[in-house]
Motif scaffolding. Sequence first.
Motif, PDB file in Angstrom:
ATOM      1  N   PHE A 176       0.860  -1.160   0.089  1.00 19.63           N
ATOM      2  CA  PHE A 176       0.109  -0.065   0.167  1.00 19.63           C
ATOM      3  C   PHE A 176       0.970   1.258   0.031  1.00 19.63           C
ATOM      4  O   PHE A 176       1.988   1.084   0.671  1.00 19.63           O
ATOM      5  N   ASN A 264      -2.609  -0.486  -3.961  1.00 14.70           N
ATOM      6  CA  ASN A 264      -3.249  -1.167  -3.028  1.00 14.70           C
ATOM      7  C   ASN A 264      -3.255  -2.542  -3.474  1.00 14.70           C
ATOM      8  O   ASN A 264      -4.052  -2.814  -4.278  1.00 14.70           O
ATOM      9  N   ILE A 282       3.829  -1.325   4.148  1.00 17.34           N
ATOM     10  CA  ILE A 282       3.048  -0.055   3.765  1.00 17.34           C
ATOM     11  C   ILE A 282       4.005   0.988   3.849  1.00 17.34           C
ATOM     12  O   ILE A 282       5.013   1.212   4.545  1.00 17.34           O
ATOM     13  N   TYR A 291      -3.239   9.318   8.828  1.00 15.42           N
ATOM     14  CA  TYR A 291      -3.200   8.329   7.720  1.00 15.42           C
ATOM     15  C   TYR A 291      -2.631   6.919   8.166  1.00 15.42           C
ATOM     16  O   TYR A 291      -3.064   6.021   7.804  1.00 15.42           O
ATOM     17  N   VAL A 295      -4.644   3.453   7.872  1.00 15.00           N
ATOM     18  CA  VAL A 295      -4.024   2.503   7.021  1.00 15.00           C
ATOM     19  C   VAL A 295      -3.619   1.218   7.672  1.00 15.00           C
ATOM     20  O   VAL A 295      -3.979  -0.072   7.321  1.00 15.00           O
ATOM     21  N   LEU A 320      -9.979   1.993   3.348  1.00 13.08           N
ATOM     22  CA  LEU A 320      -8.788   2.550   2.477  1.00 13.08           C
ATOM     23  C   LEU A 320      -8.833   3.711   1.383  1.00 13.08           C
ATOM     24  O   LEU A 320      -8.166   4.169   0.760  1.00 13.08           O
ATOM     25  N   THR A 324      -6.146   6.951  -0.640  1.00 10.50           N
ATOM     26  CA  THR A 324      -5.081   6.732  -1.818  1.00 10.50           C
ATOM     27  C   THR A 324      -4.963   8.148  -2.544  1.00 10.50           C
ATOM     28  O   THR A 324      -5.949   8.812  -2.651  1.00 10.50           O
TER      29      THR A 324
END
Lengths: 339, 177
Positions: A176, A264, A282, A291, A295, A320, A324
């Motif tokens: 991610f 993702n 991540i 954030y 996540v 999520l 993005t």
Amino acid sequence: MASNLTNIPQSMELVCPAGTPAALKAAVDAGAHSVYCGFRNETNARNFPGLNFSVKELRDGVRYAHQRGTNVLVAVNTFARAGDVGIWTKAVDDIAACGADAIIAADLAVLDYAHKNHPQVRLHLSVQAAAATPEAINFYAQTFGVQRVVLPRVMSVEEIEKLNKEISVETEVFVFGGLCVMTEGRCALSSYATGKSPNLTGVCSPPGDVSYDEEGDKLYARLGGFTIDGFEAGENAGYPTLCKGRFNANDETSYLFEDPVSLNAAALLPRLRAAGVTALKIEGRQRGKAYISQVVKAFRQAVDVLDAGGNAEAEVSAMLNAMTEGGRETTGAYKKIWR
Amino acid sequence: MALKPERGQFPPVLQTAMRFLPPPPLGMFLTHAVRRLSTQRPDLFERLGAYKRAQFIVDPVDLPYVFKLVPNGEHAFVEMLPKAKAPQGDAKITGPLIVLLGLIDGTYDGDAMFFSRDLVIEGDTDAVLALRNTMEEADLTPAELIGLNGQLRDVVDRCANSTLANLRKVLDAPQAG
Ligand code: SF4
């Protein structure tokens, strides 16, 4: 020989970013199995202003994480300068003294120094080393006792599965965040525009070379004086990462290398587990704690549900969605669908 | 100005009215607050590095004033100036007051606000980034900013947070991240 990482009851370890001590706490509290971070200097491939850790902050961060059963992995993943390796070897010594669980390195000199002087600390091979073949990875394992390799974001799930059968070390893959579309440690695009690139100065498309200029109704994002993108009034802006610019070629303006999308791979977790992947990384040491917290929570839930025999894809996707870049996402090379 | 029209801004009538009111003495108060913070949290000013000597211009679009901030530890100062007298500074951050306040207390993510064009950044991007990352680490609450401790601090924070949340709704400000 360094020990295995502890406190990972799950089948896959969630490795989460921390650009500041506050972000480290947010990641730990949100359920990260491991947190990765780096020092506030050029030993670290995310050397952004105002980001990263002092030695004291790392020591306190390790204590906070260990008290809650989370591991701390520290990146010393730029390439040491010839004749001036002092800050890289000091960084390695400091990590060992702080009691962190692993060093993430790419440079042969750094790996060699860590292996010889601190054999009790695990060594992970950074994505900056761009090692993606069994030959290269086995060399690092045999020579420096590397126990894990972070794979570049250019491999499909099938390729990762095949690789895992031919190596003896653990694999960690990005799932991610920002998408570096090339074999990161070998990309010098940024240095053509700014003189700085990830593996030399620890930063791709550095903010100090970025300018946002309003001209008429449009906002232009520039890097080192080169126009990378332009945005109409009301259109979401973006960071001028060189590979994600809109350029003119063959009389057409387009995102020539890669669209400004985020990676993702939440939907691919079952396949990554079946492919023998140990750890899920991540991206986002430059992102804020709000954030990070969201996540990490989403992915922790995904891993927990997966281990319980279920599939939390829909819930995790919803969690999520807002996180993005520009709301657009891709499974990157894992499914090999982009140009 | 590329700010999204009127999102999160005070209504035009109020903006006009504020032009005729005498300016509150916020400069001295904020100077004192930043200097106090430098003794309580020296790590934050270390994090700013060389940028603690940078001159930041913070421009709330819906106020008739700008703030000039030099976050230089115990020598820090904040000055409130009429818009017409605003210096260029090293870096300028422009946005509705409610968004700027949300950046201080961590309600908003600076990147997200910038990419959604609710904030405009001009000048030295490195300096802005250093300040943004330092604010992230600082995790300041409204009560901390005015130097309160103990139980009073919790009460003030609760009140301030609910007032700001209501204000965000009334002003149609961006959703918190
Ligand atoms: S320019 Fe793009 S591909 Fe190259 S290092 Fe930066 S993010 Fe990666």
